[in-house]
Scaffold this motif. Structure first.
Motif, short mmCIF file in Angstrom:
data_model
loop_
_atom_site.label_atom_id
_atom_site.label_comp_id
_atom_site.label_asym_id
_atom_site.label_seq_id
_atom_site.Cartn_x
_atom_site.Cartn_y
_atom_site.Cartn_z
N LEU B 87 0.83 -1.20 0.00
CA LEU B 87 0.00 0.00 0.00
C LEU B 87 0.86 1.24 0.00
O LEU B 87 1.74 1.40 0.87
CB LEU B 87 -0.90 0.02 1.24
N PHE B 99 -4.61 6.50 1.15
CA PHE B 99 -4.01 5.27 0.63
C PHE B 99 -4.40 5.01 -0.81
O PHE B 99 -5.54 5.29 -1.22
CB PHE B 99 -4.47 4.08 1.47
N GLY B 100 -3.47 4.44 -1.56
CA GLY B 100 -3.82 3.84 -2.84
C GLY B 100 -4.55 2.54 -2.60
O GLY B 100 -4.63 2.05 -1.46
N ALA B 101 -5.07 1.96 -3.67
CA ALA B 101 -5.87 0.73 -3.55
C ALA B 101 -5.02 -0.50 -3.28
O ALA B 101 -5.56 -1.56 -2.93
CB ALA B 101 -6.70 0.52 -4.81
#
Lengths: 115, 109
Positions: B87, B99-101
């Motif tokens: 992440l 956060f990114g996925a």
């Protein structure tokens, strides 16, 4: 690792019922956070706290409320649970958030299913 | 707010090197973090960058270019236990993380 526990770890509830999730920490960290994690979305911030009785909204706060009456406890309440709130909920803590690294430490998560 | 992009999945062979890219667009920047998350477990901290350049920590390294809104996590000498989700997270000037996925890395023997 920070001592962070979450309860319950798993819960199934019905639409329309209130639900409260508890986060407890033993590290005396000032900051506490509630996230939800869904496939394709990653972790999204619901609410956070920067001290006892001091809380603020995150990115996805609608339908959720929080309370922090003691440094060690941060409660997340779903006022009237909906199926869209089915998710894994993570609590996290941090020290000051003001200087340098200050990474967040995560609890083990609560898997909530709303039927 | 933040817009954070990272690839969904990557596969690599045991012993190899994998580079996970993360790009971000931010309204305020105060550090970039990488976390590791094994299936069914909590995220754990891996690395932190606030200045441009490379930070090395054993088999893991992380790079940041603030002007390009770009970071990468480099995993060297891959081991089976490195199979996990990685992440990318950006901290804003209000000290909140976005956060990114996540990127799921699968290490094959």
């Amino acid at each position: 690792d920070a001592g962070i526990t979450q309860s319950p770890r798993h819960k199934v509830t019905e639409t329309g019922t209130p639900v409260t999730l508890r986060c407890h920490q033993t590290e005396n960290h000032r900051y506490m956070y509630w996230y939800r994690q869904d496939p394709g979305h990653g972790l999204r911030l619901i609410h956070y706290s920067y001290g006892v009785k001091d809380t603020d909204k995150g990115e996805v706060s609608d339908g959720y409320s929080v309370s922090r009456s003691k440094t060690e406890d941060f409660l997340l309440t779903l006022e009237s649970a909906t199926s869209s709130q089915t998710s894994v909920y993570f609590c996290a803590t941090g020290t000051s958030g003001r200087i340098g690294l200050d990474e967040q430490y995560f609890g083990p998560g609560t898997r909530l299913t709303v039927t | 707010g933040q817009n954070i992009d990272q690839p969904t999945e990557m596969t690599a062979t045991e012993g190899a090197i994998v580079q996970i890219n993360c790009t971000y667009q931010t309204s305020g920047f105060n550090g970039l973090f990488w976390y590791q998350q094994h299936a069914g477990e909590a995220p754990t901290f891996l690395s932190y960058n606030v200045l441009d350049g490379l930070e090395e920590k054993g088999r893991f390294s992380s790079f940041l270019s603030r002007s390009k809104g770009y970071s990468y996590l480099l995993l060297k000498e891959l081991q089976m236990k490195d199979s996990a989700s990685y992440l990318c997270a950006v901290r804003d000037t209000d000290y909140k993380l976005s956060f990114g996925a996540g990127t799921t890395v699968t290490v094959r023997a």
